[in-house]
Design an enzyme around this catalytic site. Structure first.
Site, mmCIF file in Angstrom:
data_model
loop_
_atom_site.group_PDB
_atom_site.id
_atom_site.type_symbol
_atom_site.label_atom_id
_atom_site.label_comp_id
_atom_site.label_asym_id
_atom_site.label_seq_id
_atom_site.Cartn_x
_atom_site.Cartn_y
_atom_site.Cartn_z
ATOM 1 N N SER A 127 0.836 -1.205 0.000
ATOM 2 C CA SER A 127 0.000 0.000 0.000
ATOM 3 C C SER A 127 0.866 1.248 0.000
ATOM 4 O O SER A 127 1.985 1.251 0.530
ATOM 5 C CB SER A 127 -0.861 -0.038 1.259
ATOM 6 O OG SER A 127 -1.430 1.212 1.516
ATOM 7 N N TYR A 152 -2.067 -1.530 11.084
ATOM 8 C CA TYR A 152 -2.329 -2.020 9.723
ATOM 9 C C TYR A 152 -1.179 -1.622 8.788
ATOM 10 O O TYR A 152 -0.617 -2.450 8.075
ATOM 11 C CB TYR A 152 -3.660 -1.453 9.191
ATOM 12 C CG TYR A 152 -3.720 -1.435 7.686
ATOM 13 C CD1 TYR A 152 -3.935 -2.603 6.972
ATOM 14 C CD2 TYR A 152 -3.472 -0.255 6.964
ATOM 15 C CE1 TYR A 152 -3.934 -2.609 5.585
ATOM 16 C CE2 TYR A 152 -3.469 -0.250 5.581
ATOM 17 C CZ TYR A 152 -3.693 -1.431 4.904
ATOM 18 O OH TYR A 152 -3.670 -1.419 3.532
ATOM 19 N N LYS A 156 2.059 -3.861 6.623
ATOM 20 C CA LYS A 156 2.489 -3.783 5.215
ATOM 21 C C LYS A 156 4.001 -3.534 5.153
ATOM 22 O O LYS A 156 4.714 -4.135 4.338
ATOM 23 C CB LYS A 156 1.739 -2.673 4.472
ATOM 24 C CG LYS A 156 0.247 -2.935 4.333
ATOM 25 C CD LYS A 156 -0.042 -4.153 3.453
ATOM 26 C CE LYS A 156 -1.511 -4.486 3.351
ATOM 27 N NZ LYS A 156 -1.800 -5.801 2.793
HETATM 28 C C1 UD1 Z 1 -6.589 3.859 4.082
HETATM 29 C C2 UD1 Z 1 -5.155 3.479 4.321
HETATM 30 C C3 UD1 Z 1 -4.644 2.681 3.160
HETATM 31 C C4 UD1 Z 1 -5.509 1.457 3.012
HETATM 32 C C5 UD1 Z 1 -6.927 1.896 2.763
HETATM 33 C C6 UD1 Z 1 -7.806 0.662 2.675
HETATM 34 C C7 UD1 Z 1 -3.575 4.844 5.524
HETATM 35 C C8 UD1 Z 1 -2.917 6.162 5.612
HETATM 36 N N1 UD1 Z 1 -4.384 4.685 4.500
HETATM 37 O O1 UD1 Z 1 -6.570 4.769 2.984
HETATM 38 O O2 UD1 Z 1 -3.340 2.280 3.379
HETATM 39 O O3 UD1 Z 1 -5.031 0.685 1.959
HETATM 40 O O4 UD1 Z 1 -7.362 2.729 3.852
HETATM 41 O O5 UD1 Z 1 -8.588 0.441 3.761
HETATM 42 O O6 UD1 Z 1 -3.375 4.004 6.344
HETATM 43 N N2 UD1 Z 1 -13.004 10.159 3.995
HETATM 44 C C9 UD1 Z 1 -14.040 10.999 4.337
HETATM 45 N N3 UD1 Z 1 -15.181 10.432 4.827
HETATM 46 C C10 UD1 Z 1 -15.336 9.081 5.009
HETATM 47 C C11 UD1 Z 1 -14.260 8.243 4.653
HETATM 48 C C12 UD1 Z 1 -13.108 8.818 4.168
HETATM 49 O O7 UD1 Z 1 -13.961 12.222 4.203
HETATM 50 O O8 UD1 Z 1 -16.399 8.656 5.478
HETATM 51 C C13 UD1 Z 1 -11.759 10.745 3.450
HETATM 52 C C14 UD1 Z 1 -10.562 10.471 4.311
HETATM 53 O O9 UD1 Z 1 -10.396 11.468 5.280
HETATM 54 C C15 UD1 Z 1 -9.448 10.475 3.269
HETATM 55 C C16 UD1 Z 1 -10.124 9.976 1.998
HETATM 56 O O10 UD1 Z 1 -11.508 10.149 2.206
HETATM 57 O O11 UD1 Z 1 -9.000 11.766 3.075
HETATM 58 C C17 UD1 Z 1 -9.848 8.523 1.687
HETATM 59 O O12 UD1 Z 1 -10.128 7.755 2.846
HETATM 60 P P1 UD1 Z 1 -10.201 6.154 2.837
HETATM 61 O O13 UD1 Z 1 -11.079 5.708 1.740
HETATM 62 O O14 UD1 Z 1 -10.521 5.705 4.204
HETATM 63 O O15 UD1 Z 1 -8.732 5.718 2.419
HETATM 64 P P2 UD1 Z 1 -7.310 6.140 3.016
HETATM 65 O O16 UD1 Z 1 -7.423 6.627 4.405
HETATM 66 O O17 UD1 Z 1 -6.679 7.031 2.006
#
Ligand code: UD1
Length: 344
Positions: A127, A152, A156
């Site tokens: 990742s 997590y 990785k």
């Molecule tokens: C995270 C992990 C990544 C993992 C992936 C899969 C980290 C830093 N990142 O990615 O390694 O492979 O999850 O589970 O460990 N967001 C919202 N509202 C929500 C959900 C998310 O605003 O309800 C935003 C988050 O703040 C972020 C973006 O959307 O900025 C992406 O979030 P998400 O889909 O959870 O993925 P990552 O955090 O990037």
């Protein structure tokens, strides 16, 4: 037939899409999955797309005897793609031992058995989390690895190191580490897609569930970051594009003598898209409003990260091709299909 591949975690989100691409490239797939975050009907979806039902073993990769029995039954397994892992960042903070045990014991078992059963190659799902909050974007494979911000993420990083040490010991095994950015969307047929158990942690499943009314509204975690619109920036990659990269990696590892014993690739689009831009793209392409509100930042979130995929473009001959708009269309069609089927 190009040969038999064991896909661990093959009924999961990325595993199921990769299985379809492997089958259409001529590989024969055996899936092992403990169904902890997926269900067995995914096999029907795979079969409806490819016309072939993959061999399925319900089992846990931390169970050495179960793995051995698979290699005994199928002595011609040429390669493994290891998707089987727990991946919820927040849960890993609450249950670190479960994460280390599950993600690492799975890997140790597979590595130990590969030379015993003559398995030539392992593709490992890593990742972009290994880059932490990068000093510069886009990140290349040589960008510094930062201290993991969650158990997590640490699994990785540790897994990458374990694989490197194992390869360096001179075993007759190759491995390719694929560092995924943010996989989103679904198969264009809407036969398979992302279906997390319970309340989604990730952005796109939450977004589509909010759009269809399963969730009241999407919480956008922060709009006061140092980015053009204040929301976080990610490299959202279409899951089918991502799945295809696995076929390229496997082809190279198993067929191409130029392939090094350990190779690492970023799998991203090369473009950063903000959370708010993604919501806009979804609304525009589908003509559907996403109810959302801005809330506080989520602890541990990376502000901005996107990948430089030029190494994968050049060496694997692979490129992400599907636009973010098209990807959002597939995400919505998948959500509509789940509704039609009465799943949610
Ligand atoms: C995270 C992990 C990544 C993992 C992936 C899969 C980290 C830093 N990142 O990615 O390694 O492979 O999850 O589970 O460990 N967001 C919202 N509202 C929500 C959900 C998310 O605003 O309800 C935003 C988050 O703040 C972020 C973006 O959307 O900025 C992406 O979030 P998400 O889909 O959870 O993925 P990552 O955090 O990037």
């Amino acid at each position: 037939m190009k040969g038999r591949i064991l896909v661990t975690g093959g009924t999961g989100y990325i595993g199921s899409h990769t299985t379809v691409e492997l089958q259409s490239a001529g590989y024969e797939v055996i899936i092992i999955d403990n169904l902890s975050n997926s269900n067995v009907e995914v096999l029907d979806g795979i079969e409806r797309i490819s016309g072939v039902r993959p061999e399925f073993i319900k089992g846990d990769c931390t169970d050495m005897d179960c793995l051995k029995s698979i290699f005994e039954k199928y002595p011609d397994i040429k390669g493994i793609i290891n998707f089987a892992a727990s991946k919820a960042v927040g849960e890993s903070v609450d249950k670190p031992i479960m994460y280390y045990r599950n993600n690492l014991n799975t890997l140790y078992n597979l590595l130990e058995l590969m030379p015993v059963y003559g398995v030539k190659g392992l593709v490992f799902s890593s990742s972009c989390t290994v880059y932490g909050e990068p000093d510069e974007n886009p990140v290349t494979e040589n960008s510094p690895i930062k201290k993991a911000t969650s158990p997590y993420g640490n699994t990785k990083q540790i897994a990458e190191e374990v694989i490197a040490d194992f390869i360096a010991s001179g075993v007759p095994v190759k491995s390719t580490l694929l560092r995924y950015f943010n996989p989103v969307g679904a198969h264009p047929s809407a036969e398979i897609g992302e279906l997390p158990n319970g309340v989604p942690n990730n952005l796109v499943p939450f977004l589509t569930q909010a759009a269809i009314g399963i969730r009241k509204e999407l919480s956008v975690f922060g709009n006061d970051y140092d980015t053009p619109d204040g929301s976080c920036i990610r490299d959202f990659i279409n899951v089918v594009d991502l799945a295809k990269a696995h076929v390229c990696a496997l082809d190279r590892m198993l067929e191409n003598p130029d392939c090094e014993s350990l190779e690492i690739y970023n799998l991203g689009t090369g473009k950063g898209v903000s959370v708010l831009e993604l919501i806009n793209a979804f609304e525009k392409v589908n003509g559907v409003k996403v109810p959302y509100k801005i809330v506080g930042r989520r602890t541990g979130d990376i502000v901005k990260v996107w990948g430089d995929p030029s190494k994968a473009n050049r060496i694997l001959g692979w490129k992400a091709e599907i636009s973010v708009e098209e990807t959002m269309r597939t995400a919505w069609n998948w959500q509509l299909k789940l509704r039609e089927r009465g799943v949610m």
